[in-house]
Write a protein that holds these residues in place. Structure first.
Motif, PDB file in Angstrom:
ATOM      1  N   GLU A   1       1.882  -1.271  -4.613  1.00 50.32           N
ATOM      2  CA  GLU A   1       0.630  -0.505  -4.659  1.00 50.32           C
ATOM      3  C   GLU A   1      -0.218  -1.044  -5.801  1.00 50.32           C
ATOM      4  OE1 GLU A   1      -1.145   1.933  -2.973  1.00 50.32           O
ATOM      5  OE2 GLU A   1      -2.535   1.568  -4.620  1.00 50.32           O
ATOM      6  N   LYS A   2      -1.497  -1.281  -5.528  1.00 48.36           N
ATOM      7  CA  LYS A   2      -2.332  -1.900  -6.563  1.00 48.36           C
ATOM      8  C   LYS A   2      -2.850  -0.916  -7.596  1.00 48.36           C
ATOM      9  CE  LYS A   2      -6.626  -2.087  -3.885  1.00 48.36           C
ATOM     10  NZ  LYS A   2      -7.656  -2.972  -3.331  1.00 48.36           N
TER      11      LYS A   2
ATOM     12  N   PRO B   1      -0.440   7.349   2.403  1.00 49.80           N
ATOM     13  CA  PRO B   1       0.443   8.085   3.318  1.00 49.80           C
ATOM     14  C   PRO B   1       1.193   7.172   4.295  1.00 49.80           C
ATOM     15  CG  PRO B   1      -1.672   9.180   3.134  1.00 49.80           C
ATOM     16  CD  PRO B   1      -1.808   7.891   2.393  1.00 49.80           C
TER      17      PRO B   1
ATOM     18  N   ARG C   1      -3.378   8.589  -8.142  1.00 49.79           N
ATOM     19  CA  ARG C   1      -4.683   7.947  -8.110  1.00 49.79           C
ATOM     20  C   ARG C   1      -5.726   8.953  -7.656  1.00 49.79           C
ATOM     21  NH1 ARG C   1      -4.304   5.498  -2.014  1.00 49.79           N
ATOM     22  NH2 ARG C   1      -3.355   7.399  -1.315  1.00 49.79           N
TER      23      ARG C   1
ATOM     24  N   GLY D   1       0.822  -1.208   0.000  1.00 45.95           N
ATOM     25  CA  GLY D   1       0.000   0.000   0.000  1.00 45.95           C
ATOM     26  C   GLY D   1       0.852   1.252   0.000  1.00 45.95           C
TER      27      GLY D   1
ATOM     28  N   GLY E   1       1.882   3.769   4.127  1.00 45.36           N
ATOM     29  CA  GLY E   1       2.838   2.869   3.484  1.00 45.36           C
ATOM     30  C   GLY E   1       4.018   3.601   2.871  1.00 45.36           C
TER      31      GLY E   1
ATOM     32  N   GLY F   1      -9.453  14.111   0.045  1.00 39.38           N
ATOM     33  CA  GLY F   1      -8.530  14.873   0.892  1.00 39.38           C
ATOM     34  C   GLY F   1      -8.154  16.183   0.249  1.00 39.38           C
ATOM     35  N   GLU F   2      -8.235  17.223   1.056  1.00 35.98           N
ATOM     36  CA  GLU F   2      -7.909  18.538   0.521  1.00 35.98           C
ATOM     37  C   GLU F   2      -7.119  19.403   1.475  1.00 35.98           C
ATOM     38  OE1 GLU F   2     -12.233  20.416   1.774  1.00 35.98           O
ATOM     39  OE2 GLU F   2     -11.857  19.838  -0.284  1.00 35.98           O
ATOM     40  N   SER F   3      -6.992  18.958   2.727  1.00 33.87           N
ATOM     41  CA  SER F   3      -6.279  19.791   3.691  1.00 33.87           C
ATOM     42  C   SER F   3      -5.308  18.949   4.504  1.00 33.87           C
ATOM     43  CB  SER F   3      -7.273  20.479   4.642  1.00 33.87           C
ATOM     44  OG  SER F   3      -7.894  19.511   5.456  1.00 33.87           O
ATOM     45  N   LEU F   4      -4.309  19.611   5.079  1.00 30.68           N
ATOM     46  CA  LEU F   4      -3.355  18.929   5.950  1.00 30.68           C
ATOM     47  C   LEU F   4      -3.352  19.648   7.291  1.00 30.68           C
ATOM     48  CD1 LEU F   4      -0.367  18.384   3.514  1.00 30.68           C
ATOM     49  CD2 LEU F   4      -1.894  16.645   4.425  1.00 30.68           C
TER      50      LEU F   4
ATOM     51  N   HIS G   1      -8.146  10.332  -5.145  1.00 40.09           N
ATOM     52  CA  HIS G   1      -8.140  10.166  -3.703  1.00 40.09           C
ATOM     53  C   HIS G   1      -8.803  11.350  -3.039  1.00 40.09           C
ATOM     54  CE1 HIS G   1      -6.850   7.784  -0.358  1.00 40.09           C
ATOM     55  NE2 HIS G   1      -6.270   8.821   0.229  1.00 40.09           N
TER      56      HIS G   1
HETATM   57  C1  LIG Z   1     -13.856  11.365   2.745  1.00 35.32           C
HETATM   58  C2  LIG Z   1     -12.473  11.498   3.342  1.00 35.32           C
HETATM   59  C3  LIG Z   1     -11.851  12.748   3.338  1.00 35.32           C
HETATM   60  C4  LIG Z   1     -10.568  12.895   3.880  1.00 35.32           C
HETATM   61  N1  LIG Z   1      -9.985  14.141   3.858  1.00 35.32           N
HETATM   62  C5  LIG Z   1      -8.740  14.289   4.369  1.00 35.32           C
HETATM   63  C6  LIG Z   1      -8.096  15.557   4.340  1.00 35.32           C
HETATM   64  O1  LIG Z   1      -8.636  16.547   3.848  1.00 35.32           O
HETATM   65  N2  LIG Z   1      -6.846  15.643   4.877  1.00 35.32           N
HETATM   66  C7  LIG Z   1      -6.207  14.561   5.418  1.00 35.32           C
HETATM   67  O2  LIG Z   1      -5.068  14.718   5.881  1.00 35.32           O
HETATM   68  N3  LIG Z   1      -6.797  13.344   5.447  1.00 35.32           N
HETATM   69  C8  LIG Z   1      -8.037  13.186   4.945  1.00 35.32           C
HETATM   70  N4  LIG Z   1      -8.645  11.962   4.986  1.00 35.32           N
HETATM   71  C9  LIG Z   1      -7.947  10.873   5.640  1.00 35.32           C
HETATM   72  C10 LIG Z   1      -6.884  10.295   4.736  1.00 35.32           C
HETATM   73  O3  LIG Z   1      -7.428   9.979   3.454  1.00 35.32           O
HETATM   74  C11 LIG Z   1      -6.375   9.022   5.432  1.00 35.32           C
HETATM   75  O4  LIG Z   1      -6.001   9.336   6.765  1.00 35.32           O
HETATM   76  C12 LIG Z   1      -5.174   8.460   4.705  1.00 35.32           C
HETATM   77  O5  LIG Z   1      -5.439   8.234   3.333  1.00 35.32           O
HETATM   78  C13 LIG Z   1      -4.811   7.125   5.365  1.00 35.32           C
HETATM   79  O6  LIG Z   1      -3.610   6.697   4.763  1.00 35.32           O
HETATM   80  P1  LIG Z   1      -3.257   5.168   4.674  1.00 35.32           P
HETATM   81  O7  LIG Z   1      -1.918   5.090   4.001  1.00 35.32           O
HETATM   82  O8  LIG Z   1      -3.412   4.532   6.012  1.00 35.32           O
HETATM   83  O9  LIG Z   1      -4.399   4.496   3.762  1.00 35.32           O
HETATM   84  P2  LIG Z   1      -4.761   4.773   2.228  1.00 35.32           P
HETATM   85  O10 LIG Z   1      -4.578   6.218   1.837  1.00 35.32           O
HETATM   86  O11 LIG Z   1      -6.127   4.177   2.071  1.00 35.32           O
HETATM   87  O12 LIG Z   1      -3.701   3.926   1.421  1.00 35.32           O
HETATM   88  C14 LIG Z   1      -3.748   2.520   1.337  1.00 35.32           C
HETATM   89  C15 LIG Z   1      -3.146   2.145  -0.016  1.00 35.32           C
HETATM   90  O13 LIG Z   1      -3.013   0.736  -0.055  1.00 35.32           O
HETATM   91  C16 LIG Z   1      -3.351   0.284  -1.361  1.00 35.32           C
HETATM   92  N5  LIG Z   1      -3.732  -1.103  -1.235  1.00 35.32           N
HETATM   93  C17 LIG Z   1      -4.781  -1.630  -0.558  1.00 35.32           C
HETATM   94  N6  LIG Z   1      -4.783  -2.965  -0.662  1.00 35.32           N
HETATM   95  C18 LIG Z   1      -3.702  -3.296  -1.418  1.00 35.32           C
HETATM   96  C19 LIG Z   1      -3.171  -4.547  -1.878  1.00 35.32           C
HETATM   97  N7  LIG Z   1      -3.757  -5.720  -1.574  1.00 35.32           N
HETATM   98  N8  LIG Z   1      -2.065  -4.526  -2.640  1.00 35.32           N
HETATM   99  C20 LIG Z   1      -1.456  -3.348  -2.954  1.00 35.32           C
HETATM  100  N9  LIG Z   1      -1.915  -2.121  -2.539  1.00 35.32           N
HETATM  101  C21 LIG Z   1      -3.024  -2.120  -1.790  1.00 35.32           C
HETATM  102  C22 LIG Z   1      -4.499   1.203  -1.770  1.00 35.32           C
HETATM  103  O14 LIG Z   1      -4.635   1.240  -3.181  1.00 35.32           O
HETATM  104  C23 LIG Z   1      -4.024   2.546  -1.206  1.00 35.32           C
HETATM  105  O15 LIG Z   1      -3.255   3.284  -2.150  1.00 35.32           O
HETATM  106  C24 LIG Z   1      -9.907  11.778   4.437  1.00 35.32           C
HETATM  107  C25 LIG Z   1     -10.528  10.515   4.419  1.00 35.32           C
HETATM  108  C26 LIG Z   1     -11.785  10.371   3.882  1.00 35.32           C
HETATM  109  C27 LIG Z   1     -12.436   8.996   3.858  1.00 35.32           C
END
Ligand SMILES: Cc1cc2nc3c(=O)[nH]c(=O)nc-3n(C[C@H](O)[C@H](O)[C@H](O)COP(=O)(O)OP(=O)(O)OC[C@H]3O[C@@H](n4cnc5c(N)ncnc54)[C@H](O)[C@@H]3O)c2cc1C
Length: 88
Positions: free
Chosen positions: A36-37, A16, A42, A13, A18, A46-49, A44
């Motif tokens: 990454e799949k 952020p 991609r 993954g 991974g 999210g618009e603020s940090l 996604h």
């Molecule tokens: C509606 C919404 C709005 C948001 N707005 C904000 C914002 O404005 N600001 C902010 O800071 N955060 C925001 N967030 C939160 C933010 O999106 C998450 O905190 C962040 O994306 C989490 O990161 P992550 O790496 O844990 O998971 P993810 O971003 O979900 O990344 C996981 C990755 O793993 C990959 N993956 C999954 N399974 C597999 C597999 N089997 N093989 C290979 N790859 C795989 C996926 O394709 C993905 O790219 C928002 C979330 C949501 C739902």
């Protein structure tokens, strides 16, 4: 298609979480494979940090680069978890 990879650590993954751990482990000298799949960039949400992320961006050496992008810049973020409320 079958591809043989030899690596010390495999991170699944490239979001952020991974990409951060893969980058950090790479900076520490580990041989890392990030899988990454989806094609990047991609679609996604999210618009603020939140400001709390800035020290981490410093540690990764990407703060300046990200700050030149057009993210919204809130002064703080409200966290609500069960009966607790806090600001970061
Ligand atoms: C509606 C919404 C709005 C948001 N707005 C904000 C914002 O404005 N600001 C902010 O800071 N955060 C925001 N967030 C939160 C933010 O999106 C998450 O905190 C962040 O994306 C989490 O990161 P992550 O790496 O844990 O998971 P993810 O971003 O979900 O990344 C996981 C990755 O793993 C990959 N993956 C999954 N399974 C597999 C597999 N089997 N093989 C290979 N790859 C795989 C996926 O394709 C993905 O790219 C928002 C979330 C949501 C739902």
């Amino acid at each position: 298609m079958r591809v043989d990879w030899e690596t010390e650590i495999c991170v699944i993954g490239g979001g952020p979480a991974g990409s951060t751990i893969a980058c950090r482990l790479g900076l520490f000298g580990h041989k890392v494979l990030l899988v990454e799949k989806h094609d990047f960039p991609r679609t996604h949400v999210g618009e603020s940090l939140s400001p709390a992320i800035l020290p981490l961006l410093d540690a990764l050496g990407v703060r300046e680069r990200i700050q030149t992008e057009r993210f919204l810049r809130p002064d703080q973020a409200l966290i609500r978890w069960r009966n607790q409320t806090s600001y970061i």
